[in-house]
Enzyme design. Sequence first.
Site, PDB file in Angstrom:
ATOM      1  N   GLY A  15       0.824  -1.199   0.000  1.00 42.45           N
ATOM      2  CA  GLY A  15       0.000   0.000   0.000  1.00 42.45           C
ATOM      3  C   GLY A  15       0.855   1.244   0.000  1.00 42.45           C
ATOM      4  N   THR A  16       0.389   2.255  -0.719  1.00 45.94           N
ATOM      5  CA  THR A  16       1.061   3.552  -0.777  1.00 45.94           C
ATOM      6  C   THR A  16       0.213   4.468  -1.635  1.00 45.94           C
ATOM      7  OG1 THR A  16       3.180   4.636  -1.189  1.00 45.94           O
ATOM      8  CG2 THR A  16       2.424   3.114  -2.859  1.00 45.94           C
ATOM      9  N   THR A  17       0.600   5.716  -1.741  1.00 49.44           N
ATOM     10  CA  THR A  17       0.003   6.624  -2.716  1.00 49.44           C
ATOM     11  C   THR A  17       1.102   7.505  -3.292  1.00 49.44           C
ATOM     12  OG1 THR A  17      -2.105   6.698  -1.516  1.00 49.44           O
ATOM     13  CG2 THR A  17      -1.706   8.421  -3.149  1.00 49.44           C
ATOM     14  N   LYS A  48       9.810   7.788  -0.779  1.00 46.93           N
ATOM     15  CA  LYS A  48       9.284   7.095  -1.956  1.00 46.93           C
ATOM     16  C   LYS A  48       9.532   7.860  -3.249  1.00 46.93           C
ATOM     17  CE  LYS A  48       5.696   4.999   0.886  1.00 46.93           C
ATOM     18  NZ  LYS A  48       4.244   4.811   1.094  1.00 46.93           N
ATOM     19  N   SER A 144      -2.378   1.974  -3.443  1.00 45.67           N
ATOM     20  CA  SER A 144      -3.684   1.641  -2.876  1.00 45.67           C
ATOM     21  C   SER A 144      -4.571   2.859  -2.682  1.00 45.67           C
ATOM     22  CB  SER A 144      -3.495   0.922  -1.537  1.00 45.67           C
ATOM     23  OG  SER A 144      -2.709   1.709  -0.654  1.00 45.67           O
TER      24      SER A 144
END
EC number: 3.4.25.1
Length: 212
Positions: A15-17, A48, A144
């Site tokens: 999960g990440t954005t 990131k 996600s």
Amino acid sequence: MLHHPGTGQLRALKGTTTVGIVFRDFVVLAADRRATAGYFVAHKRTKKIIKITDYMAMTTAGLVADAQMLAEWLANHTHYYEIVNKRRMSIHAAAQYLSIILHSAKFYPYIVQLLLGGYDTQPRLYNIDWFGSVTEEKYVATGSGSPTAIGVIEDQYSPNLSMEEAVELAKRAVASSIRRDTFTGNGVDVVVIGKDFYREYSFELKDILKTK
């Protein structure tokens, strides 16, 4: 996404954005800081957005080790290219380099979703999946939290936004995912790349949650 053994269904691996947005004179990349292992918050200050050169950066979603290795390979390749050819590598060529690596490993893939943004003759943004597919985008979100983030961008995007407005839009897009997505959180990092500049911004969670 990966196949879940015994179910015939797909599930999210990580999960990440992350978001990328192209404006008239620059490109903006943004990402949250939360690293997760399942439902466990493994790290709260993960970077990131990886700087490749003074005119190029890459956002990462997926397995950290895979993303870090690909970023290191790309940084070394662009540096070598500049030494040999006495000029910058284009963002498109860098995206194609990553595509070749990812496609060649498609039967044992690197689990990543990458955004490559930078400035050569103009601001550019490429979305690269783990099979090596490459698309050039005006704006895109991965991870996600991407369904929430992309809605904010589509509602408020204009290529003529000022740099301050562009940074605010990118921050707001990721902030919307922090509110809704369990796997996104702990702050937002933003990078702006133009013809002659590379700028980094960081926003803490307490300030982000004040964003409407």
